[in-house]
Design a protein around this motif. Structure first.
Motif, PDB file in Angstrom:
ATOM      1  N   ALA A  44      -3.752   3.627  -2.014  1.00  0.00           N
ATOM      2  CA  ALA A  44      -3.715   2.685  -3.143  1.00  0.00           C
ATOM      3  C   ALA A  44      -3.189   1.252  -2.529  1.00  0.00           C
ATOM      4  O   ALA A  44      -2.323   1.588  -1.766  1.00  0.00           O
ATOM      5  CB  ALA A  44      -2.965   3.124  -4.313  1.00  0.00           C
ATOM      6  N   GLU A  45      -3.518   0.096  -3.343  1.00  0.00           N
ATOM      7  CA  GLU A  45      -2.861  -0.989  -2.823  1.00  0.00           C
ATOM      8  C   GLU A  45      -2.669  -1.806  -4.215  1.00  0.00           C
ATOM      9  O   GLU A  45      -3.624  -1.947  -4.895  1.00  0.00           O
ATOM     10  CB  GLU A  45      -4.108  -2.009  -1.954  1.00  0.00           C
ATOM     11  N   VAL A  46      -1.366  -2.542  -4.115  1.00  0.00           N
ATOM     12  CA  VAL A  46      -1.080  -3.167  -5.356  1.00  0.00           C
ATOM     13  C   VAL A  46      -0.496  -4.640  -5.079  1.00  0.00           C
ATOM     14  O   VAL A  46      -0.351  -4.756  -3.971  1.00  0.00           O
ATOM     15  CB  VAL A  46       0.008  -2.472  -6.125  1.00  0.00           C
ATOM     16  N   THR A  47      -0.418  -5.433  -6.082  1.00  0.00           N
ATOM     17  CA  THR A  47      -0.030  -6.721  -5.890  1.00  0.00           C
ATOM     18  C   THR A  47       1.461  -6.698  -6.024  1.00  0.00           C
ATOM     19  O   THR A  47       2.193  -5.528  -6.416  1.00  0.00           O
ATOM     20  CB  THR A  47      -0.399  -7.813  -7.052  1.00  0.00           C
ATOM     21  N   PHE A  48       2.165  -7.773  -6.179  1.00  0.00           N
ATOM     22  CA  PHE A  48       3.655  -7.835  -6.238  1.00  0.00           C
ATOM     23  C   PHE A  48       4.038  -7.443  -7.548  1.00  0.00           C
ATOM     24  O   PHE A  48       5.062  -6.924  -7.814  1.00  0.00           O
ATOM     25  CB  PHE A  48       4.113  -9.483  -6.048  1.00  0.00           C
ATOM     26  N   ALA A  49       2.955  -7.804  -8.720  1.00  0.00           N
ATOM     27  CA  ALA A  49       3.251  -7.465  -9.830  1.00  0.00           C
ATOM     28  C   ALA A  49       2.999  -5.908 -10.203  1.00  0.00           C
ATOM     29  O   ALA A  49       3.025  -5.334 -11.143  1.00  0.00           O
ATOM     30  CB  ALA A  49       2.529  -8.272 -10.735  1.00  0.00           C
ATOM     31  N   GLY A  50       2.436  -4.922  -9.324  1.00  0.00           N
ATOM     32  CA  GLY A  50       2.223  -3.821  -9.425  1.00  0.00           C
ATOM     33  C   GLY A  50       0.940  -3.504  -9.916  1.00  0.00           C
ATOM     34  O   GLY A  50       0.361  -2.451 -10.143  1.00  0.00           O
ATOM     35  N   THR A  53       0.922  -1.198   0.111  1.00  0.00           N
ATOM     36  CA  THR A  53      -0.012  -0.039  -0.088  1.00  0.00           C
ATOM     37  C   THR A  53       0.742   1.198   0.063  1.00  0.00           C
ATOM     38  O   THR A  53       2.096   1.137   0.152  1.00  0.00           O
ATOM     39  CB  THR A  53      -0.924   0.020   1.218  1.00  0.00           C
ATOM     40  N   SER A  54       0.172   2.560  -0.074  1.00  0.00           N
ATOM     41  CA  SER A  54       0.887   3.672  -0.167  1.00  0.00           C
ATOM     42  C   SER A  54       1.081   4.188   1.452  1.00  0.00           C
ATOM     43  O   SER A  54       1.811   5.084   1.642  1.00  0.00           O
ATOM     44  CB  SER A  54       0.393   4.686  -0.954  1.00  0.00           C
ATOM     45  N   GLU A  55       0.637   3.198   2.348  1.00  0.00           N
ATOM     46  CA  GLU A  55       0.659   3.403   3.630  1.00  0.00           C
ATOM     47  C   GLU A  55       0.311   4.903   4.136  1.00  0.00           C
ATOM     48  O   GLU A  55       1.180   5.679   4.427  1.00  0.00           O
ATOM     49  CB  GLU A  55       2.118   3.078   4.023  1.00  0.00           C
ATOM     50  N   ASP A 107      10.319  -2.417  -5.090  1.00  0.00           N
ATOM     51  CA  ASP A 107      11.669  -2.418  -4.155  1.00  0.00           C
ATOM     52  C   ASP A 107      11.675  -3.675  -3.414  1.00  0.00           C
ATOM     53  O   ASP A 107      12.697  -4.340  -3.117  1.00  0.00           O
ATOM     54  CB  ASP A 107      11.563  -1.324  -3.143  1.00  0.00           C
ATOM     55  N   ARG A 108      10.625  -4.226  -3.011  1.00  0.00           N
ATOM     56  CA  ARG A 108      10.571  -5.427  -2.277  1.00  0.00           C
ATOM     57  C   ARG A 108      10.945  -6.569  -3.121  1.00  0.00           C
ATOM     58  O   ARG A 108      11.753  -7.589  -2.931  1.00  0.00           O
ATOM     59  CB  ARG A 108       9.041  -5.916  -1.871  1.00  0.00           C
ATOM     60  N   LEU A 109      10.501  -6.578  -4.240  1.00  0.00           N
ATOM     61  CA  LEU A 109      11.037  -7.574  -5.306  1.00  0.00           C
ATOM     62  C   LEU A 109      12.454  -7.452  -5.673  1.00  0.00           C
ATOM     63  O   LEU A 109      12.975  -8.534  -5.819  1.00  0.00           O
ATOM     64  CB  LEU A 109      10.186  -7.462  -6.810  1.00  0.00           C
ATOM     65  N   ALA A 110      13.001  -6.401  -5.876  1.00  0.00           N
ATOM     66  CA  ALA A 110      14.579  -6.160  -6.061  1.00  0.00           C
ATOM     67  C   ALA A 110      15.053  -6.856  -4.826  1.00  0.00           C
ATOM     68  O   ALA A 110      16.250  -7.455  -4.989  1.00  0.00           O
ATOM     69  CB  ALA A 110      14.662  -4.727  -6.346  1.00  0.00           C
ATOM     70  N   ALA A 111      14.599  -6.695  -3.702  1.00  0.00           N
ATOM     71  CA  ALA A 111      15.387  -7.245  -2.404  1.00  0.00           C
ATOM     72  C   ALA A 111      15.488  -8.507  -2.548  1.00  0.00           C
ATOM     73  O   ALA A 111      16.411  -9.175  -2.106  1.00  0.00           O
ATOM     74  CB  ALA A 111      14.783  -6.466  -1.106  1.00  0.00           C
ATOM     75  N   ARG A 165       6.059   1.288  -6.279  1.00  0.00           N
ATOM     76  CA  ARG A 165       7.500   1.538  -5.856  1.00  0.00           C
ATOM     77  C   ARG A 165       7.764   0.597  -4.646  1.00  0.00           C
ATOM     78  O   ARG A 165       9.013   0.044  -4.702  1.00  0.00           O
ATOM     79  CB  ARG A 165       7.867   2.836  -5.549  1.00  0.00           C
ATOM     80  N   ARG A 166       7.051   0.470  -3.861  1.00  0.00           N
ATOM     81  CA  ARG A 166       7.207  -0.446  -2.579  1.00  0.00           C
ATOM     82  C   ARG A 166       7.131  -1.765  -3.012  1.00  0.00           C
ATOM     83  O   ARG A 166       7.927  -2.714  -2.603  1.00  0.00           O
ATOM     84  CB  ARG A 166       6.170  -0.114  -1.478  1.00  0.00           C
ATOM     85  N   ALA A 167       6.264  -2.071  -3.881  1.00  0.00           N
ATOM     86  CA  ALA A 167       6.324  -3.631  -4.525  1.00  0.00           C
ATOM     87  C   ALA A 167       7.626  -3.785  -5.419  1.00  0.00           C
ATOM     88  O   ALA A 167       8.227  -4.810  -5.126  1.00  0.00           O
ATOM     89  CB  ALA A 167       5.116  -3.764  -5.465  1.00  0.00           C
TER      90      ALA A 167
END
Length: 224
Positions: A169-175, A158-160, A213-217, A209-211
């Motif tokens: 907004a809320e998105v999946t791992f794929a954005g 989410t955009s927290e 960043d998480r995937l890149a990590a 962007r949070r999704a």
């Protein structure tokens, strides 16, 4: 492929190399030389590979520069996604001041789903057009497993939103957008439509962007 040129006397050179290799004493050196020469591409094979590379490059360029538009039936929200599914632009109609926040939030989701459908259809058309090219590709089971895992992951980002934010907004791992809501009562009535467009875009982009960043990590952790 453009950096590689087959010389005019390519076949003559191959024959000369074969002759030289066959004169070597029997043993691993001779065997390896003949094996390498046997794998040398023919001129026809090279031309075919060059044509396939050009076709693949054109297909990739077309996909990477494409934009996929979506709107709702009332044309309250218009947005565009890039080829990765990332939000490129978003605008809301000046008429949102006469609509409830819930109705506008639903329009955002509907517009997003329409753009995603357009993106999926474009990919399917590209795959059908380049079916012969894709058939030549070696299957990558690891990549296929990773894509399936990303699609099936229940994790959401989410955009927290804070107390100062207008929406979330809320998105999946794929954005992919899965939920959107306004947090402030009468947000659509009290906000200029351009400011509202910017706030909606910012919330979605932050969640994506949070999704990402998480995937890149995760990629970094698994590649060690």
């Amino acid at each position: 492929m453009d950096r590689i040129a087959i010389p005019e006397d390519y076949e003559d050179r191959l024959r000369a190399a074969y002759t030289a290799a066959e004169r070597l004493p029997e043993g691993p050196v001779r065997d390896n030389a003949l094996r390498a020469l046997a794998g040398a591409p023919t001129r026809e094979r090279f031309d075919d590979a060059r044509e396939a590379a050009a076709k693949a490059g054109a297909m990739a360029a077309g996909l990477m520069t494409a934009g996929f538009d979506g709107t709702d039936p009332g044309r309250v929200v218009w947005l565009r996604l890039d080829y990765t599914g990332r939000l490129g632009s978003l605008a809301v109609s000046p008429t949102v001041d006469r609509m409830s926040g819930r109705a506008v939030a639903k329009a955002v989701q509907t517009a997003w789903d329409a753009a995603e459908a357009a993106r999926a259809e474009h990919v399917m058309r590209a795959e059908r057009t380049a079916a012969d090219l894709l058939a030549r590709c070696q299957a990558d089971a690891r990549s296929a497993d990773l894509r399936e895992w990303i699609e099936r992951s229940p994790e959401r980002f989410t955009s927290e939103a804070t107390d100062d934010d207008l929406c979330e907004a809320e998105v999946t791992f794929a954005g992919r957008l899965t939920a959107f809501r306004f947090l402030v009562p009468h947000a659509t009535a009290d906000s200029d439509h351009e400011a509202l467009s910017a706030a909606v875009s910012a919330a979605i982009e932050l969640a994506q962007r949070r999704a990402s960043d998480r995937l890149a990590a995760l990629f970094e952790a698994t590649s060690r």
